[in-house]
Write an enzyme that holds these catalytic residues in place. Structure first.
Site, PDB file in Angstrom:
ATOM      1  N   GLY A 116      -5.678  -6.508  10.155  1.00  0.00           N
ATOM      2  CA  GLY A 116      -4.220  -6.555  10.376  1.00  0.00           C
ATOM      3  C   GLY A 116      -3.832  -5.919  11.696  1.00  0.00           C
ATOM      4  O   GLY A 116      -2.915  -6.384  12.386  1.00  0.00           O
ATOM      5  N   ARG A 117      -4.524  -4.835  12.051  1.00  0.00           N
ATOM      6  CA  ARG A 117      -4.176  -4.115  13.280  1.00  0.00           C
ATOM      7  C   ARG A 117      -4.411  -4.982  14.520  1.00  0.00           C
ATOM      8  O   ARG A 117      -3.729  -4.829  15.535  1.00  0.00           O
ATOM      9  CB  ARG A 117      -4.970  -2.803  13.348  1.00  0.00           C
ATOM     10  CG  ARG A 117      -4.422  -1.788  12.349  1.00  0.00           C
ATOM     11  CD  ARG A 117      -5.311  -0.604  12.088  1.00  0.00           C
ATOM     12  NE  ARG A 117      -4.705   0.231  11.044  1.00  0.00           N
ATOM     13  CZ  ARG A 117      -5.344   1.204  10.391  1.00  0.00           C
ATOM     14  NH1 ARG A 117      -6.602   1.471  10.663  1.00  0.00           N
ATOM     15  NH2 ARG A 117      -4.707   1.904   9.463  1.00  0.00           N
ATOM     16  N   GLU A 127       3.917   4.013  -0.308  1.00  0.00           N
ATOM     17  CA  GLU A 127       4.825   4.386  -1.401  1.00  0.00           C
ATOM     18  C   GLU A 127       5.835   5.390  -0.861  1.00  0.00           C
ATOM     19  O   GLU A 127       5.634   5.938   0.231  1.00  0.00           O
ATOM     20  CB  GLU A 127       4.018   4.995  -2.556  1.00  0.00           C
ATOM     21  CG  GLU A 127       3.054   3.989  -3.168  1.00  0.00           C
ATOM     22  CD  GLU A 127       2.355   4.512  -4.422  1.00  0.00           C
ATOM     23  OE1 GLU A 127       2.584   5.676  -4.823  1.00  0.00           O
ATOM     24  OE2 GLU A 127       1.570   3.725  -4.990  1.00  0.00           O
ATOM     25  N   PRO A 128       6.872   5.691  -1.625  1.00  0.00           N
ATOM     26  CA  PRO A 128       7.835   6.683  -1.129  1.00  0.00           C
ATOM     27  C   PRO A 128       7.168   8.015  -0.770  1.00  0.00           C
ATOM     28  O   PRO A 128       7.561   8.675   0.178  1.00  0.00           O
ATOM     29  CB  PRO A 128       8.804   6.843  -2.310  1.00  0.00           C
ATOM     30  CG  PRO A 128       8.747   5.524  -3.015  1.00  0.00           C
ATOM     31  CD  PRO A 128       7.334   5.045  -2.880  1.00  0.00           C
ATOM     32  N   GLU A 173       1.256  -0.566  10.025  1.00  0.00           N
ATOM     33  CA  GLU A 173      -0.196  -0.792   9.950  1.00  0.00           C
ATOM     34  C   GLU A 173      -0.985   0.358  10.596  1.00  0.00           C
ATOM     35  O   GLU A 173      -2.035   0.164  11.198  1.00  0.00           O
ATOM     36  CB  GLU A 173      -0.573  -2.172  10.508  1.00  0.00           C
ATOM     37  CG  GLU A 173       0.114  -3.269   9.691  1.00  0.00           C
ATOM     38  CD  GLU A 173      -0.572  -4.596   9.689  1.00  0.00           C
ATOM     39  OE1 GLU A 173      -1.794  -4.651   9.884  1.00  0.00           O
ATOM     40  OE2 GLU A 173       0.141  -5.612   9.457  1.00  0.00           O
ATOM     41  N   SER A 205       1.078   7.468   5.873  1.00  0.00           N
ATOM     42  CA  SER A 205      -0.159   7.666   6.641  1.00  0.00           C
ATOM     43  C   SER A 205      -1.302   8.122   5.741  1.00  0.00           C
ATOM     44  O   SER A 205      -2.443   7.699   5.908  1.00  0.00           O
ATOM     45  CB  SER A 205       0.071   8.714   7.746  1.00  0.00           C
ATOM     46  OG  SER A 205       0.877   8.154   8.763  1.00  0.00           O
ATOM     47  N   LEU A 213       0.847  -1.199   0.000  1.00  0.00           N
ATOM     48  CA  LEU A 213       0.000   0.000   0.000  1.00  0.00           C
ATOM     49  C   LEU A 213       0.885   1.254   0.000  1.00  0.00           C
ATOM     50  O   LEU A 213       0.742   2.121  -0.855  1.00  0.00           O
ATOM     51  CB  LEU A 213      -0.913  -0.027   1.245  1.00  0.00           C
ATOM     52  CG  LEU A 213      -1.805   1.178   1.502  1.00  0.00           C
ATOM     53  CD1 LEU A 213      -2.855   1.339   0.399  1.00  0.00           C
ATOM     54  CD2 LEU A 213      -2.522   1.050   2.864  1.00  0.00           C
ATOM     55  N   ASP A 253      -8.059  -3.119   9.145  1.00  0.00           N
ATOM     56  CA  ASP A 253      -8.825  -3.301  10.399  1.00  0.00           C
ATOM     57  C   ASP A 253      -8.503  -4.658  11.017  1.00  0.00           C
ATOM     58  O   ASP A 253      -8.407  -4.793  12.242  1.00  0.00           O
ATOM     59  CB  ASP A 253     -10.333  -3.211  10.139  1.00  0.00           C
ATOM     60  CG  ASP A 253     -10.803  -1.775   9.947  1.00  0.00           C
ATOM     61  OD1 ASP A 253     -10.069  -0.848  10.304  1.00  0.00           O
ATOM     62  OD2 ASP A 253     -11.937  -1.606   9.431  1.00  0.00           O
ATOM     63  N   GLU A 299      -0.747   7.771  15.905  1.00  0.00           N
ATOM     64  CA  GLU A 299      -1.516   8.984  15.582  1.00  0.00           C
ATOM     65  C   GLU A 299      -2.695   8.629  14.667  1.00  0.00           C
ATOM     66  O   GLU A 299      -3.813   9.132  14.846  1.00  0.00           O
ATOM     67  CB  GLU A 299      -0.601  10.022  14.902  1.00  0.00           C
ATOM     68  CG  GLU A 299       0.445  10.641  15.836  1.00  0.00           C
ATOM     69  CD  GLU A 299       1.591   9.700  16.216  1.00  0.00           C
ATOM     70  OE1 GLU A 299       1.798   8.687  15.520  1.00  0.00           O
ATOM     71  OE2 GLU A 299       2.266   9.964  17.225  1.00  0.00           O
TER      72      GLU A 299
HETATM   73  N1  CAA Z   1     -13.334  -0.134   6.056  1.00  0.00           N
HETATM   74  C1  CAA Z   1     -13.977   0.049   4.875  1.00  0.00           C
HETATM   75  N2  CAA Z   1     -14.004   1.268   4.252  1.00  0.00           N
HETATM   76  C2  CAA Z   1     -13.365   2.282   4.859  1.00  0.00           C
HETATM   77  C3  CAA Z   1     -12.696   2.154   6.071  1.00  0.00           C
HETATM   78  C4  CAA Z   1     -12.699   0.868   6.682  1.00  0.00           C
HETATM   79  N3  CAA Z   1     -12.063   0.662   7.845  1.00  0.00           N
HETATM   80  N4  CAA Z   1     -12.151   3.323   6.425  1.00  0.00           N
HETATM   81  C5  CAA Z   1     -12.488   4.206   5.460  1.00  0.00           C
HETATM   82  N5  CAA Z   1     -13.231   3.557   4.514  1.00  0.00           N
HETATM   83  C6  CAA Z   1     -13.843   4.157   3.318  1.00  0.00           C
HETATM   84  C7  CAA Z   1     -14.691   5.371   3.723  1.00  0.00           C
HETATM   85  O1  CAA Z   1     -16.004   4.965   4.071  1.00  0.00           O
HETATM   86  C8  CAA Z   1     -14.684   6.215   2.470  1.00  0.00           C
HETATM   87  O2  CAA Z   1     -15.613   5.655   1.554  1.00  0.00           O
HETATM   88  P1  CAA Z   1     -16.465   6.576   0.521  1.00  0.00           P
HETATM   89  O3  CAA Z   1     -15.541   6.892  -0.585  1.00  0.00           O
HETATM   90  O4  CAA Z   1     -17.576   5.682   0.086  1.00  0.00           O
HETATM   91  O5  CAA Z   1     -16.916   7.781   1.279  1.00  0.00           O
HETATM   92  C9  CAA Z   1     -13.276   5.948   1.909  1.00  0.00           C
HETATM   93  O6  CAA Z   1     -12.823   4.703   2.474  1.00  0.00           O
HETATM   94  C10 CAA Z   1     -12.291   7.026   2.259  1.00  0.00           C
HETATM   95  O7  CAA Z   1     -12.227   7.100   3.668  1.00  0.00           O
HETATM   96  P2  CAA Z   1     -11.623   8.351   4.431  1.00  0.00           P
HETATM   97  O8  CAA Z   1     -12.230   9.609   3.884  1.00  0.00           O
HETATM   98  O9  CAA Z   1     -11.731   8.096   5.883  1.00  0.00           O
HETATM   99  O10 CAA Z   1     -10.084   8.309   3.950  1.00  0.00           O
HETATM  100  P3  CAA Z   1      -8.857   9.179   4.399  1.00  0.00           P
HETATM  101  O11 CAA Z   1      -8.059   9.529   3.209  1.00  0.00           O
HETATM  102  O12 CAA Z   1      -9.281  10.270   5.327  1.00  0.00           O
HETATM  103  O13 CAA Z   1      -7.934   8.092   5.191  1.00  0.00           O
HETATM  104  C11 CAA Z   1      -7.003   7.075   7.143  1.00  0.00           C
HETATM  105  C12 CAA Z   1      -8.267   7.560   6.384  1.00  0.00           C
HETATM  106  C13 CAA Z   1      -7.561   6.397   8.386  1.00  0.00           C
HETATM  107  C14 CAA Z   1      -6.099   8.219   7.564  1.00  0.00           C
HETATM  108  C15 CAA Z   1      -6.219   6.066   6.258  1.00  0.00           C
HETATM  109  O14 CAA Z   1      -5.538   6.738   5.211  1.00  0.00           O
HETATM  110  C16 CAA Z   1      -5.239   5.229   7.041  1.00  0.00           C
HETATM  111  O15 CAA Z   1      -5.615   4.252   7.688  1.00  0.00           O
HETATM  112  N6  CAA Z   1      -3.911   5.556   6.972  1.00  0.00           N
HETATM  113  C17 CAA Z   1      -2.883   4.730   7.526  1.00  0.00           C
HETATM  114  C18 CAA Z   1      -2.352   3.797   6.481  1.00  0.00           C
HETATM  115  C19 CAA Z   1      -1.765   2.540   7.055  1.00  0.00           C
HETATM  116  O16 CAA Z   1      -2.238   2.011   8.044  1.00  0.00           O
HETATM  117  N7  CAA Z   1      -0.755   2.018   6.386  1.00  0.00           N
HETATM  118  C20 CAA Z   1      -0.179   0.784   6.753  1.00  0.00           C
HETATM  119  C21 CAA Z   1       0.597   0.243   5.608  1.00  0.00           C
HETATM  120  S1  CAA Z   1       0.630  -1.513   5.568  1.00  0.00           S
HETATM  121  C22 CAA Z   1       1.751  -2.013   6.710  1.00  0.00           C
HETATM  122  O17 CAA Z   1       2.228  -1.261   7.503  1.00  0.00           O
HETATM  123  C23 CAA Z   1       2.028  -3.475   6.687  1.00  0.00           C
HETATM  124  C24 CAA Z   1       3.284  -3.887   7.342  1.00  0.00           C
HETATM  125  O18 CAA Z   1       4.331  -3.299   7.195  1.00  0.00           O
HETATM  126  C25 CAA Z   1       3.271  -5.066   8.177  1.00  0.00           C
END
Ligand code: CAA
Length: 382
Positions: A242-243, A127-128, A363, A132, A125, A240, A367
């Protein structure tokens, strides 16, 4: 902690505990020092059924579910968080979205191999230029006949160097930020896929974290998860789950810190007595034990809600937030209780201290978890 478990849950916990104590723990410090990916242990996890715990039996898994998964994850992570994150990613970030959103053909093709450990998976998911702000991703997938052509770079990809398949979120529509993203299953053996820079990290040193590069990589449209344009929702739904796994990882690391600290407090003497007789040490141990139990209950609650098919995004964020901070508190105190010895590679608490740090970052940072929780709590903001 006396928590009522069914016979099956107790068996999962005992199996994972014995595997962790007998097979992972003896090699964990060495693997982490040398930066070795524990391929043999991952193979064993496949044999034990630990890589397909969310995969139904019809697709080669054991369908044990999230509660059983967190019981096993805590034990594995107690021994080695690098091995633990490989297990968590495989179950929650790779198998789960295929189970939920994959076509019957995709499930049949990929799930049995992922559940057995023949295939390893990664989740791409970040990218450079986007972490967040996950929806800020720019790596693109452009439709061309029955396939899509992928270009771009994914960052900080756990198990990326070993992965056979990757769940990758790509931009298919630049005109809409969150609804212009599509999730694909891509295979690392396909032309145009390359593993880029391998990161040299503070912790989790026997888990690979790499960049993945797509260069004119052709992927069949049939490898889309769900449908075009819902990739961001798939990514969020997947996180959701993974966390909860990362929260269980944090509990495992914290428990390891407590176990090591209790042992040291009973062995080490200062001022003519065991250091565990000093209240200064007792209070630290009491705080650690209390926060671990609170964390574990939050993890169990989120896992049970997910298994019951109920909303769990807020509870998963709370579990990850609380458990990851408790884990870092426990790691800091474990080093303190060990004194100078805790600062040495000779004692595993040095590794726990480094490994705990990432649980507050990946994940979704602490913040981001607070943002997710606040959005659930605040209902009437305009
Ligand atoms: N489930 C389903 N849909 C969801 C959702 C969820 N939990 N959360 C949001 N959505 C939907 C919303 O309903 C919305 O839908 P519509 O287009 O129909 O309105 C859409 O997604 C956009 O939602 P937001 O407006 O809330 O989006 P946002 O741009 O404000 O982002 C955020 C919300 C919570 C900040 C999100 O960007 C986020 O979680 N950021 C953190 C990213 C992250 O956790 N990265 C981890 C990378 S993976 C990793 O780390 C793996 C590893 O190394 C082990």
């Amino acid at each position: 902690m006396q928590f009522p478990l069914t016979e099956e849950q107790r068996l999962i916990q005992t199996t994972a505990r014995e595997f962790a104590d007998n097979e992972i723990a003896p090699v964990a410090d060495k693997h982490n020092r040398e930066g070795v990916f524990p391929a043999d242990l991952v193979k064993r996890m496949g044999q034990l059924g630990f890589l397909g715990m969310l995969v139904p039996e019809t697709y080669g898994g054991n369908g044990i579910g999230n509660f059983g998964l967190v019981l096993a994850l805590e034990e594995v992570n107690r021994a080695c968080a690098s091995t633990g994150v490989t297990m968590s990613v495989q179950n929650s970030l790779v198998c789960a979205p295929i189970v939920h959103f994959g076509s019957a053909a995709l499930k049949k093709k990929y799930l049995p191999k992922l559940a057995s450990g023949e295939f390893l998976g990664a989740y791409a998911l970040s990218e450079p230029g986007s972490g967040s702000d996950a929806a800020g991703l720019v790596a693109s997938a452009v439709k061309d006949g029955d396939s899509f052509v992928l270009n771009g770079t994914k960052n900080f990809i756990t198990t990326g160097a070993e992965a056979d398949v990757v769940i990758a979120m790509l931009r298919t529509d630049p005109s809409h930020k969150t609804r212009g993203i599509t999730a694909f299953i891509v295979e690392s053996g396909w032309e145009g896929f390359a593993v880029g820079k391998k990161e040299d990290k503070l912790g989790l040193r026997s888990s690979s974290t790499v960049q993945l590069v797509f260069e004119d990589m052709r992927v069949p449209a049939a490898n889309i998860l769900g449908e075009v344009g819902i990739g961001f929702k798939i990514a969020m739904h997947t996180l959701d789950g993974g966390r909860i796994g990362i929260a269980a990882q944090a509990v495992g690391i914290a428990q390891a810190c407590l176990d090591a600290s209790v042992k040291y407090a009973e062995e080490r003497e200062a001022f003519d007595q065991q250091i565990g007789k000093f209240q200064a040490i007792q209070f630290k141990l009491a705080n650690m034990a209390t926060k671990i139990e609170a964390s574990r209950l939050l993890v169990y609650n989120a896992a049970r809600l997910k298994d019951a098919g109920q909303p769990h995004g807020k509870e998963a964020a709370m579990a990850k937030l609380f458990a990851s901070e408790a884990s870092n508190d426990a790691a800091r105190e474990a080093v303190q209780i060990h004194g100078g010895a805790g600062y040495l590679e000779d004692f595993s608490v040095e590794r726990y201290f480094r490994d705990a740090r990432i649980t507050e970052i990946y994940e979704g940072t602490s913040e981001i978890q607070r943002i997710v929780i606040a959005r659930h709590v605040l209902k009437n903001l305009r």
